[in-house]
Write a protein that holds these residues in place. Structure first.
Motif, PDB file in Angstrom:
ATOM      1  N   VAL A   1       0.831  -1.204   0.000  1.00 62.05           N
ATOM      2  CA  VAL A   1       0.000   0.000   0.000  1.00 62.05           C
ATOM      3  C   VAL A   1       0.866   1.254   0.000  1.00 62.05           C
ATOM      4  O   VAL A   1       0.578   2.234  -0.702  1.00 62.05           O
ATOM      5  CB  VAL A   1      -0.954  -0.015   1.214  1.00 62.05           C
ATOM      6  CG1 VAL A   1      -1.703   1.311   1.327  1.00 62.05           C
ATOM      7  CG2 VAL A   1      -1.933  -1.172   1.098  1.00 62.05           C
TER       8      VAL A   1
ATOM      9  N   GLY B   1       1.917   2.546  -3.278  1.00 60.50           N
ATOM     10  CA  GLY B   1       0.908   3.065  -4.201  1.00 60.50           C
ATOM     11  C   GLY B   1      -0.041   2.064  -4.810  1.00 60.50           C
ATOM     12  O   GLY B   1      -0.815   2.430  -5.701  1.00 60.50           O
TER      13      GLY B   1
ATOM     14  N   LYS C   1      -3.307   0.549  -4.865  1.00 54.79           N
ATOM     15  CA  LYS C   1      -4.563   0.973  -4.242  1.00 54.79           C
ATOM     16  C   LYS C   1      -5.443  -0.200  -3.834  1.00 54.79           C
ATOM     17  O   LYS C   1      -6.116  -0.147  -2.803  1.00 54.79           O
ATOM     18  CB  LYS C   1      -5.331   1.886  -5.213  1.00 54.79           C
ATOM     19  CG  LYS C   1      -4.583   3.138  -5.639  1.00 54.79           C
ATOM     20  CD  LYS C   1      -4.353   4.082  -4.470  1.00 54.79           C
ATOM     21  CE  LYS C   1      -3.706   5.381  -4.933  1.00 54.79           C
ATOM     22  NZ  LYS C   1      -3.392   6.284  -3.808  1.00 54.79           N
ATOM     23  N   GLU C   2      -5.490  -1.249  -4.657  1.00 56.71           N
ATOM     24  CA  GLU C   2      -6.387  -2.378  -4.383  1.00 56.71           C
ATOM     25  C   GLU C   2      -5.607  -3.688  -4.488  1.00 56.71           C
ATOM     26  O   GLU C   2      -5.712  -4.420  -5.472  1.00 56.71           O
ATOM     27  CB  GLU C   2      -7.562  -2.370  -5.349  1.00 56.71           C
ATOM     28  CG  GLU C   2      -8.434  -1.131  -5.230  1.00 56.71           C
ATOM     29  CD  GLU C   2      -9.605  -1.139  -6.191  1.00 56.71           C
ATOM     30  OE1 GLU C   2     -10.724  -1.426  -5.739  1.00 56.71           O
ATOM     31  OE2 GLU C   2      -9.401  -0.883  -7.394  1.00 56.71           O
TER      32      GLU C   2
ATOM     33  N   ASN D   1      -1.211  -9.325  -0.349  1.00 55.04           N
ATOM     34  CA  ASN D   1      -2.572  -8.877  -0.060  1.00 55.04           C
ATOM     35  C   ASN D   1      -3.160  -9.791   1.002  1.00 55.04           C
ATOM     36  O   ASN D   1      -2.435 -10.525   1.669  1.00 55.04           O
ATOM     37  CB  ASN D   1      -3.427  -8.824  -1.335  1.00 55.04           C
ATOM     38  CG  ASN D   1      -3.513 -10.175  -2.036  1.00 55.04           C
ATOM     39  OD1 ASN D   1      -3.210 -11.221  -1.453  1.00 55.04           O
ATOM     40  ND2 ASN D   1      -3.926 -10.163  -3.286  1.00 55.04           N
TER      41      ASN D   1
ATOM     42  N   THR E   1       0.444   7.310   2.734  1.00 50.76           N
ATOM     43  CA  THR E   1      -0.787   7.648   2.007  1.00 50.76           C
ATOM     44  C   THR E   1      -0.500   8.215   0.625  1.00 50.76           C
ATOM     45  O   THR E   1      -1.428   8.413  -0.161  1.00 50.76           O
ATOM     46  CB  THR E   1      -1.616   8.677   2.795  1.00 50.76           C
ATOM     47  OG1 THR E   1      -0.903   9.924   2.870  1.00 50.76           O
ATOM     48  CG2 THR E   1      -1.894   8.188   4.202  1.00 50.76           C
ATOM     49  N   THR E   2       0.769   8.476   0.328  1.00 47.02           N
ATOM     50  CA  THR E   2       1.099   9.154  -0.926  1.00 47.02           C
ATOM     51  C   THR E   2       1.568   8.218  -2.034  1.00 47.02           C
ATOM     52  O   THR E   2       1.587   8.597  -3.197  1.00 47.02           O
ATOM     53  CB  THR E   2       2.204  10.203  -0.689  1.00 47.02           C
ATOM     54  OG1 THR E   2       3.419   9.532  -0.327  1.00 47.02           O
ATOM     55  CG2 THR E   2       1.807  11.179   0.407  1.00 47.02           C
ATOM     56  N   GLY E   3       1.986   7.009  -1.661  1.00 48.01           N
ATOM     57  CA  GLY E   3       2.555   6.105  -2.656  1.00 48.01           C
ATOM     58  C   GLY E   3       3.971   6.477  -3.047  1.00 48.01           C
ATOM     59  O   GLY E   3       4.514   5.954  -4.014  1.00 48.01           O
TER      60      GLY E   3
END
Length: 260
Positions: free
Chosen positions: A47, A50, A52-53, A93, A231-233
């Motif tokens: 994460v 960067g 996202k999923e 994941n 949070t920025t990647g």
């Protein structure tokens, strides 16, 4: 052959993933080919870089390890994601959360990750293994695959006391599973030099371990800007390139280049 470094601590909140990503980015800035293997079922490194999923990824560390367990051929490059800052990532994941159950009954369960690392280590100068904040089978797999371990530790009393247990566990892994495993060093993280208790705990760690274990010379200071990076990647070198944290991680990379 690339050097394999496990970034490990049994306690959370030590800046372990921050250290993995920042060290990788700094080594990449030195022209090194670097792979991060996210061996944490919480997939924090994935994460932070960067993705996202993560649960939509077709190939992750979990699927690679499953293929190895089933003795299926794997492409060493399959599933690896390239980050803009020159870092490669083997992502994880939620699928990794069930790997403990899969590993538990099989022979050689401690060395499944090592089999993957052996396939990719010739492609990189450094491979960093970001582990979970516990000594589960995945973390043991990481230590079984590593050449050395870097231990991030926050200057808190309970963290400092827990360090002794971690070092005993590393010694056991060296004795029974990976005799080549070395301790690259203890890295002080999230350091607030204004607090008197911080100075006392740092002194305690240095006195207890400094003669026998390398303690990296530049502590990583506490910083809100550093916390924001997840949070920025981006790494700290892109998010706050002129800050104290970036300078400290650049110093860490220089020391790692010297010792590993």
């Amino acid at each position: 052959m690339g050097k394999v470094l496990a970034i490990t601590n049994r306690k959370g909140g030590t800046g372990k993933t921050m250290t993995s990503v920042s060290l990788a980015a700094s080594l990449a800035r030195q022209g090194k080919k670097v792979l991060i293997v996210d061996a944490d079922s919480q997939h924090s490194a994935t994460v932070s870089l960067g993705v996202k999923e993560p649960d939509k990824l077709a190939v992750t560390l979990a699927t690679i390890m499953q293929s190895i367990i089933k003795e299926q051929e794997i492409d060493p490059a399959e599933g690896i994601i390239s980050h803009d800052e020159g870092i490669s990532l083997m992502p994880s994941n939620n699928g990794l959360a069930g790997m403990e159950i899969v590993l538990a009954p099989i022979m050689g369960r401690e060395t499944v990750l090592r089999q993957y690392i052996d396939k990719v280590r010739g492609l990189y100068d450094y491979i960093l293994l970001d582990t979970a904040p516990t000594l589960d089978l995945l973390a043991i797999n990481a230590l079984a695959a590593a050449d050395s371990v870097i231990i991030p530790i926050a200057p808190k009393y309970l963290d400092a006391k827990g360090l002794e247990l971690l070092l005993k566990s590393i010694a056991q892994i060296r004795q029974y599973i990976n005799p080549k495993l070395e301790i690259g060093g203890i890295l002080l993280t999230m350091v607030d030099r204004r607090a008197n208790i911080t100075k006392g705990i740092i002194s305690m760690i240095q006195q207890a371990y400094g003669e026998n274990i390398n303690i990296f010379s530049e502590p990583i200071p506490h910083s809100v800007r550093a916390v924001e990076t997840s949070t920025t990647g981006k790494s700290i070198f892109e998010h706050d390139p002129n800050g104290k944290v970036a300078a400290a991680y650049a110093s860490l990379a220089r020391e790692v280049l010297e010792i590993a």
